[in-house]
Write a protein that holds these residues in place. Structure first.
Motif, PDB file in Angstrom:
ATOM      1  N   VAL A  10      -3.731  -9.613 -16.896  1.00  0.00           N
ATOM      2  CA  VAL A  10      -3.961 -10.178 -15.568  1.00  0.00           C
ATOM      3  C   VAL A  10      -3.157  -9.428 -14.515  1.00  0.00           C
ATOM      4  N   VAL A  11      -1.875  -9.166 -14.808  1.00  0.00           N
ATOM      5  CA  VAL A  11      -1.024  -8.450 -13.846  1.00  0.00           C
ATOM      6  C   VAL A  11      -1.601  -7.078 -13.527  1.00  0.00           C
ATOM      7  N   LEU A  12      -1.940  -6.329 -14.583  1.00  0.00           N
ATOM      8  CA  LEU A  12      -2.357  -4.938 -14.403  1.00  0.00           C
ATOM      9  C   LEU A  12      -3.808  -4.811 -13.947  1.00  0.00           C
ATOM     10  N   SER A  13      -4.528  -5.934 -13.879  1.00  0.00           N
ATOM     11  CA  SER A  13      -5.881  -5.883 -13.309  1.00  0.00           C
ATOM     12  C   SER A  13      -5.833  -5.496 -11.831  1.00  0.00           C
ATOM     13  N   LEU A  14      -4.668  -5.673 -11.202  1.00  0.00           N
ATOM     14  CA  LEU A  14      -4.506  -5.312  -9.794  1.00  0.00           C
ATOM     15  C   LEU A  14      -4.083  -3.861  -9.604  1.00  0.00           C
ATOM     16  N   ALA A  15      -3.776  -3.163 -10.694  1.00  0.00           N
ATOM     17  CA  ALA A  15      -3.212  -1.813 -10.579  1.00  0.00           C
ATOM     18  C   ALA A  15      -4.187  -0.827  -9.939  1.00  0.00           C
ATOM     19  N   ILE A  16      -5.467  -0.875 -10.322  1.00  0.00           N
ATOM     20  CA  ILE A  16      -6.426   0.078  -9.754  1.00  0.00           C
ATOM     21  C   ILE A  16      -6.675  -0.193  -8.263  1.00  0.00           C
ATOM     22  N   PRO A  17      -6.878  -1.452  -7.840  1.00  0.00           N
ATOM     23  CA  PRO A  17      -6.979  -1.674  -6.387  1.00  0.00           C
ATOM     24  C   PRO A  17      -5.755  -1.190  -5.629  1.00  0.00           C
ATOM     25  N   ILE A  18      -4.567  -1.403  -6.189  1.00  0.00           N
ATOM     26  CA  ILE A  18      -3.341  -0.938  -5.535  1.00  0.00           C
ATOM     27  C   ILE A  18      -3.350   0.573  -5.429  1.00  0.00           C
ATOM     28  N   LEU A  19      -3.665   1.250  -6.528  1.00  0.00           N
ATOM     29  CA  LEU A  19      -3.673   2.718  -6.535  1.00  0.00           C
ATOM     30  C   LEU A  19      -4.674   3.249  -5.518  1.00  0.00           C
ATOM     31  N   TYR A  20      -5.865   2.625  -5.467  1.00  0.00           N
ATOM     32  CA  TYR A  20      -6.900   3.151  -4.589  1.00  0.00           C
ATOM     33  C   TYR A  20      -6.578   2.887  -3.119  1.00  0.00           C
ATOM     34  N   PHE A  21      -6.290   1.660  -2.764  1.00  0.00           N
ATOM     35  CA  PHE A  21      -6.142   1.308  -1.345  1.00  0.00           C
ATOM     36  C   PHE A  21      -4.801   1.737  -0.760  1.00  0.00           C
ATOM     37  N   GLU A  22      -3.766   1.819  -1.577  1.00  0.00           N
ATOM     38  CA  GLU A  22      -2.461   2.216  -1.065  1.00  0.00           C
ATOM     39  C   GLU A  22      -2.172   3.694  -1.287  1.00  0.00           C
ATOM     40  N   LYS A  23      -3.084   4.388  -2.003  1.00  0.00           N
ATOM     41  CA  LYS A  23      -2.956   5.834  -2.235  1.00  0.00           C
ATOM     42  C   LYS A  23      -1.589   6.200  -2.842  1.00  0.00           C
ATOM     43  N   VAL A  24      -1.181   5.423  -3.846  1.00  0.00           N
ATOM     44  CA  VAL A  24       0.102   5.670  -4.504  1.00  0.00           C
ATOM     45  C   VAL A  24      -0.141   6.328  -5.863  1.00  0.00           C
ATOM     46  N   SER A  25       0.931   6.711  -6.535  1.00  0.00           N
ATOM     47  CA  SER A  25       0.842   7.337  -7.850  1.00  0.00           C
ATOM     48  C   SER A  25       0.527   6.280  -8.910  1.00  0.00           C
ATOM     49  N   PRO A  26       0.043   6.702 -10.094  1.00  0.00           N
ATOM     50  CA  PRO A  26      -0.215   5.739 -11.174  1.00  0.00           C
ATOM     51  C   PRO A  26       1.003   4.904 -11.536  1.00  0.00           C
ATOM     52  N   VAL A  27       2.176   5.538 -11.608  1.00  0.00           N
ATOM     53  CA  VAL A  27       3.402   4.811 -11.972  1.00  0.00           C
ATOM     54  C   VAL A  27       3.759   3.795 -10.898  1.00  0.00           C
ATOM     55  N   GLU A  28       3.618   4.173  -9.630  1.00  0.00           N
ATOM     56  CA  GLU A  28       3.925   3.261  -8.533  1.00  0.00           C
ATOM     57  C   GLU A  28       2.933   2.103  -8.502  1.00  0.00           C
ATOM     58  N   ALA A  29       1.653   2.367  -8.762  1.00  0.00           N
ATOM     59  CA  ALA A  29       0.650   1.301  -8.793  1.00  0.00           C
ATOM     60  C   ALA A  29       0.945   0.331  -9.933  1.00  0.00           C
ATOM     61  N   TYR A  30       1.349   0.882 -11.071  1.00  0.00           N
ATOM     62  CA  TYR A  30       1.716   0.069 -12.235  1.00  0.00           C
ATOM     63  C   TYR A  30       2.897  -0.841 -11.884  1.00  0.00           C
ATOM     64  N   ARG A  31       3.924  -0.267 -11.280  1.00  0.00           N
ATOM     65  CA  ARG A  31       5.123  -1.025 -10.924  1.00  0.00           C
ATOM     66  C   ARG A  31       4.823  -2.071  -9.850  1.00  0.00           C
ATOM     67  N   ARG A  32       4.070  -1.676  -8.847  1.00  0.00           N
ATOM     68  CA  ARG A  32       3.802  -2.565  -7.715  1.00  0.00           C
ATOM     69  C   ARG A  32       2.948  -3.767  -8.118  1.00  0.00           C
ATOM     70  N   ALA A  33       2.135  -3.625  -9.162  1.00  0.00           N
ATOM     71  CA  ALA A  33       1.310  -4.746  -9.611  1.00  0.00           C
ATOM     72  C   ALA A  33       2.189  -5.946  -9.984  1.00  0.00           C
ATOM     73  N   PHE A  34       3.330  -5.688 -10.617  1.00  0.00           N
ATOM     74  CA  PHE A  34       4.236  -6.768 -11.013  1.00  0.00           C
ATOM     75  C   PHE A  34       4.897  -7.406  -9.789  1.00  0.00           C
ATOM     76  N   THR A  35       5.161  -6.596  -8.766  1.00  0.00           N
ATOM     77  CA  THR A  35       5.771  -7.118  -7.542  1.00  0.00           C
ATOM     78  C   THR A  35       4.776  -7.939  -6.736  1.00  0.00           C
ATOM     79  N   LEU A  36       3.562  -7.420  -6.614  1.00  0.00           N
ATOM     80  CA  LEU A  36       2.563  -8.053  -5.752  1.00  0.00           C
ATOM     81  C   LEU A  36       2.084  -9.390  -6.302  1.00  0.00           C
ATOM     82  N   ILE A  37       2.027  -9.515  -7.620  1.00  0.00           N
ATOM     83  CA  ILE A  37       1.458 -10.722  -8.223  1.00  0.00           C
ATOM     84  C   ILE A  37       2.483 -11.841  -8.372  1.00  0.00           C
TER      85      ILE A  37
END
Length: 293
Positions: A157-184
Motif C-alpha cells: 500500500v505504501v509503495l503504491s504511491l511511489a510511481i506517482p511520486i516519481l512521475y509528478f515530482e520528477k525525483v529519483s527512484p530512491v527518493e520516490a521510494y523514501r518519500r512514499a513512507f513520508t507522504l502516506i
C-alpha cells in the motif's frame, strides 16, 4: 457549454477522491482510452498472445502428466513464462506512465489539446527511472512476503504511491521510494480503502471483457469433451483456434485497460496527500494570481 476542468492538486476526503476518479474517467473517456490503446495497448496485445501460448502449453502438460515428452516441452514452457513475466512488467510500467502522463497534460493543456504522441513522449521520458523503481519495490515486496502477509500488505500500500511520486515530482527512484513512507503518514488506511474499492471496480469492469473468453472456452470444451477420455492431449486444442486467440487478446487488453481505474484513484490520492503536505496547488494559484497582477 464547456465542462469545468477537474482540479488535480486538491485536498479531498475519501468519497471525494472516488468521485473525482469516476468524474475524470467520465469526462475524458474517449480521449483517455484511445490514448491508452495507442500507447500501452500494443504491449497488452503481445501479453494476450504470449498468455495464449503459455496456457496452451500448460494445459497440454496438465492434461497428460504421464507423457515422457513433457520434459521436452519444459524449456518452451519456462521460456513462455519468462517472456510473459517480462512483458507484464513492461506493460504495467507503460500503463502507469501513460495514465499519469495523460493526467499531467490534462492539467496543463486547455480542451485536451494534446496528442497520444505527446503522452508517449512524456511516458518514455520516465521509463528508465520507473523500471529501476519497480525493481526496488519488487525486491521489497519479495522480501516482505517471507515475514508473512501483513508486512507485504503494508509495504504494498505504501509503495503504491511511489510511481506517482516519481512521475509528478520528477525525483529519483530512491527518493520516490523514501518519500512514499513520508507522504502516506497517518493516511495508510485511507489509501488502502481507496485502493481496495477502486480495484474492485476495476475487477467488475474487467469481467465484461472476460465474457468472450469464457464463451469460446465453453464452446471449445464441448467440442473436445468426447476426445479427452481417449486422448488427454486433445484438451490443448481448446487454445489453438484463432477465435480463442482473439478472445484472449480481448481479455488481456480489457483487463489491462481497466487497471487504469485504480491508477487514476492513486493519482488523486497522491494529489490529495501532496497538497496536505506541501500545498503545490495553492502555491501555483498564488503564482498565477501574481502573474495576472
Amino acid at each position: 457549454m464547456t465542462t469545468p476542468k477537474i482540479e488535480l492538486y486538491k485536498m479531498r476526503d475519501f468519497g471525494q477522491k472516488l468521485n473525482a476518479t469516476i468524474e475524470f474517467i467520465r469526462a475524458n473517456f474517449k480521449k483517455l482510452f484511445t490514448t491508452l490503446l495507442f500507447v500501452a495497448g500494443p504491449t497488452a496485445l503481445i501479453m494476450g498472445i504470449v498468455m495464449k501460448q503459455f496456457m496452451g502449453f500448460f494445459m497440454g502438460m496438465s492434461a497428460n502428466p504421464g507423457n515422457p515428452a513433457i520434459l521436452d516441452d519444459l524449456p518452451t514452457l519456462f521460456t513462455n513464462y519468462f517472456v510473459m513475466f517480462l512483458v507484464s512488467i513492461f506493460a504495467s510500467i507503460m500503463l502507469s506512465l501513460t495514465t499519469y502522463a495523460f493526467m499531467e497534460l490534462y492539467s496543463q493543456k486547455e480542451a485536451l489539446e494534446f496528442s497520444a504522441m505527446d503522452v508517449l513522449r512524456k511516458a518514455l521520458s520516465r521509463f528508465g527511472s520507473t523500471f529501476l523503481l519497480t525493481i526496488l519495490v519488487g525486491i521489497t515486496l519479495f522480501i516482505s512476503v517471507f515475514f508473512f502477509f501483513l508486512p507485504a500488505l503494508y509495504f504494498g500500500v505504501v509503495l503504491s504511491l511511489a510511481i506517482p511520486i516519481l512521475y509528478f515530482e520528477k525525483v529519483s527512484p530512491v527518493e520516490a521510494y523514501r518519500r512514499a513512507f513520508t507522504l502516506i503518514k497517518d493516511k495508510w488506511w485511507s489509501t488502502f480503502g481507496l485502493l481496495f474499492i477502486s480495484v474492485m471496480i476495476s475487477y467488475v469492469v474487467s469481467m465484461i471483457f472476460s465474457v468472450p473468453f469464457y464463451a469460446v472456452y465453453m464452446f471449445e470444451l464441448v467440442g473436445v469433451v468426447d476426445k479427452i477420455n481417449t486422448d488427454p492431449s486433445a484438451f490443448t486444442n481448446i487454445f489453438s483456434s484463432w477465435y480463442m486467440a482473439i478472445s484472449m487478446v480481448i481479455l488481456g487488453v480489457g483487463g489491462y485497460l481497466s487497471y487504469s481505474i485504480p491508477l487514476i484513484a492513486l493519482g488523486f490520492q497522491y494529489f490529495n496527500l501532496a497538497e496536505r503536505n506541501s500545498a503545490p496547488g495553492l502555491i501555483n494559484k498564488i503564482q498565477d494570481f501574481e502573474n495576472i497582477q
